[in-house]
Design an enzyme around this catalytic site. Structure first.
Site, mmCIF file in Angstrom:
data_model
loop_
_atom_site.group_PDB
_atom_site.id
_atom_site.type_symbol
_atom_site.label_atom_id
_atom_site.label_comp_id
_atom_site.label_asym_id
_atom_site.label_seq_id
_atom_site.Cartn_x
_atom_site.Cartn_y
_atom_site.Cartn_z
ATOM 1 C CE LYS A 1 -3.654 2.221 2.758
ATOM 2 N NZ LYS A 1 -4.534 2.056 3.932
ATOM 3 C CD GLU B 1 -6.869 4.313 5.918
ATOM 4 O OE1 GLU B 1 -6.574 3.533 5.000
ATOM 5 O OE2 GLU B 1 -6.037 4.745 6.739
ATOM 6 C CG ASP C 1 -5.804 5.655 10.960
ATOM 7 O OD1 ASP C 1 -5.169 4.632 11.261
ATOM 8 O OD2 ASP C 1 -6.553 5.718 9.974
#
Length: 604
Positions: A72, A173, A195
């Site tokens: 990713k 997200e 996060d």
């Protein structure tokens, strides 16, 4: 019955798929068991059979050169020597460049686009959802890090298309995590989402009021995550190997994988204990016939781990300070801090958050599942259009164009609300130009070299003339999911055209079409195997259901009552429906009964 719709958290380390049933978001379990799917992909060395998730993780133990992970970090990025150099300190597998400048990885002797790796993971999650529902699943919402740029978001959509998914929307997200927290608990006020996942770090401040989720500020570090904390341990372990063998251990893929696994395991153990023993054997150059191997045994304490990771902790704090400044808030003004991502289970991170914000973070949200649950809530909301939640997001990084002198003229500043449209007039760099190339940059610096180049706006067939007489209007249009569209108009001639971002990496059309067909063929074959396994599992589930019915019947006879009889009748009805569905080969009804029976057997 409405077509199923899912939410997907496509993570660096693990991925999760979820849905909303009876008004409640639920994680969909994988077909091999478990709620998380490792974001690991590989090919078996002899049969070159594709493996994804837990099976790929198992393959990595014996054949690490056949497996890739943490890809990713490279999706949607342009292949450059600088990226290759940075990747060497993070992953052992090589990066290669595609014909359009996209990034590719090498495993089991095969060169695979990073976009295809993401598509394989998404395809596996799609199969999990289809096994769960007993029917085809196409519609979804996918989450991305808040600091993903246009190229990374477009590549995520491209991967979804290869996997056979229709993306209703990409959402950030942290916003998804806040959505999961707010709607399930009726929260109102200022929430900060911290996060820290496997490969990226985002911090977002949101104001939640009567179902409106308004992002006040967001920021992050796209090169900071749990993998970097693991590497601090790996580097420390390498430093303890005798000098003559250290370099061979560093170069050896098998040894590097052993160190990486040991580092991640040590980090997990230090979340529960004050120290952990690390014991490794067979480290060295595995490719040599007369190889000389070594071992390693050491103890890592939690306090020393904290010291090792101090530079990374400071990077986390730098992001927090910047976001709070952009939001115009003091850390103490935040009402709740939500932790997202597996790294936030580490005591070091929880203490860092507590010290900075002056309050302990909320532990009500599962950090591994919150993002997927929020994506499922948003997907359900888009399908029903009930108006229960409204997301108002912002631009995570400033967007501008390169001008003479190596400078950047900012068109859309960071933390501007989206969607947004910005226009600017430009002139060619010299007289008589018939073509203009306008570079587009993302970042906060006034200098081009200190920002990330997203691409070039190319406008051709200009009417040659003096520089001052040629006016070009360039329009940036940023959607509510962070996708950038660019349009240019030659104001002298009145002609306009959509222009393309030539530097944005993408897959060639023919290759993308081929990958779509490959994925569809794989999914069809896998679905047939899954159907056979699902039928066997369902028969066993019905047998367990029969035992439950007999137990409930016995209990009802000993303690008669309406409630007891209703429980028996409910199970008997489910079993009857299940047997009928099995006989009729109705996969969707079998799956529906299986979900209900599983919940009953679990006591929910």
């Amino acid at each position: 019955m409405r077509d199923p719709i899912i939410g997907i958290d496509l993570g660096t380390t693990n991925s999760v798929v979820a849905t909303v049933e009876e008004g409640r978001p639920r994680v969909i379990p994988s077909r091999v068991g478990g709620r998380l799917t490792p974001s690991v992909v590989g090919f078996t060395p002899n049969t070159t059979e594709r493996v994804v998730g837990a099976p790929a993780q198992a393959l990595a133990k014996e054949h690490p050169d056949c497996v890739v992970w943490a890809t990713k970090r490279f999706i949607g990025r342009r292949f450059t020597p600088e990226l290759v150099q940075a990747a060497r300190s993070v992953v052992p597998y090589p990066l290669l460049g595609g014909t359009t400048g996209d990034v590719r990885v090498k495993m089991a002797g095969r060169t695979v686009p990073v976009t295809q790796v993401a598509a394989m993971i998404l395809g596996e999650l799609k199969l999990d959802a289809e096994a769960y529902f007993g029917r085809e699943v196409r519609r979804c919402v996918i989450t991305v890090p808040a600091n993903f740029d246009d190229g990374q978001r477009q590549a995520t959509r491209e991967a979804a298309a290869i996997a056979g998914l229709d993306v209703l929307r990409l959402i950030n997200e942290p916003t998804a995590a806040a959505l999961a927290y707010g709607l399930s608990r009726g929260f109102q006020g200022h929430a900060l989402v911290f996060d820290l996942g496997g490969g990226t770090f985002d911090v977002t401040v949101l104001e939640v009021t009567d179902g409106v989720y308004e992002v006040k500020a967001t920021g992050g570090d796209s090169a900071l995550g749990g993998e970097d904390f693991d590497l601090k341990i790996v580097d420390w372990l390498l430093s303890q190997i005798d000098e003559p063998l250290r370099e061979s251990v560093h170069r050896d893929v098998v040894s590097q994988h052993k160190l990486k696994v040991a580092a991640e395991q040590a980090k997990r153990e230090l979340s529960e204990y004050e120290e952990t023993l690390i014991s490794l054997a067979g480290l060295g150059d595995q490719s040599q016939s007369a190889r000389k191997l070594t071992g390693l045994e050491t103890v890592l304490t939690r306090s020393f781990f904290d010291q090792l990771c101090e530079p990374l902790s400071e990077r986390c704090l730098e992001v927090c300070r910047a976001v709070m400044k952009d939001a115009g808030m003091a850390p103490s003004a935040v009402d709740t801090v939500l932790l997202v991502g597996g790294m936030t289970r580490v005591p070091l991170i929880r203490q860092l958050v507590t010290d900075f914000f002056g309050k302990a973070p909320s532990t009500e949200v599962n950090p591994d599942e919150a993002v997927a649950l929020g994506a499922a809530i948003q997907a359900d909301e888009l399908a029903r259009q009930s108006g229960a939640a409204l997301l108002l997001d912002v631009v995570s990084n400033s967007l501008g164009v390169g001008v003479l002198g190596g400078k950047v003229r900012r068109l859309i500043p960071r933390n501007r609300s989206v969607p947004v449209v910005a226009r600017e007039i430009f002139h060619p760099g010299r007289h008589g130009q018939t073509e203009a190339r306008i570079p587009v940059y993302q970042g906060e610096s006034d200098l081009q070299d200190e920002n990330r180049k997203l691409g070039e706006v190319v406008l051709r067939n200009l009417q040659a003339g003096s520089r001052g007489d040629t006016s070009l209007e360039v329009t940036f249009e940023l959607s509510n999911e962070g996708l950038l569209a660019v349009r240019a108009v030659d104001l002298q001639s009145g002609l306009s055209e959509e222009v393309r971002m030539e530097a944005r990496p993408h897959l060639p059309v023919r290759e993308a079409d081929r990958l779509v067909k490959e994925q569809a063929a794989y999914a069809q074959k896998q679905a047939q195997q899954d159907a056979r396994k699902s039928e066997d599992k369902f028969r066993k589930l019905l047998e367990r259901g029969e035992k439950l019915a007999r137990l409930l019947q016995h209990s009802a006879e000993e303690n008669p009552g309406e409630e007891a009889q209703a429980a028996v009748a409910n199970v008997r009805s489910l079993l009857e429906s299940g047997h009928s569905a099995l006989q009729a080969q109705d996969a969707e009804q079998c799956a529906h009964v299986a979900r209900q029976l599983t919940q009953l057997l679990a006591g929910r």
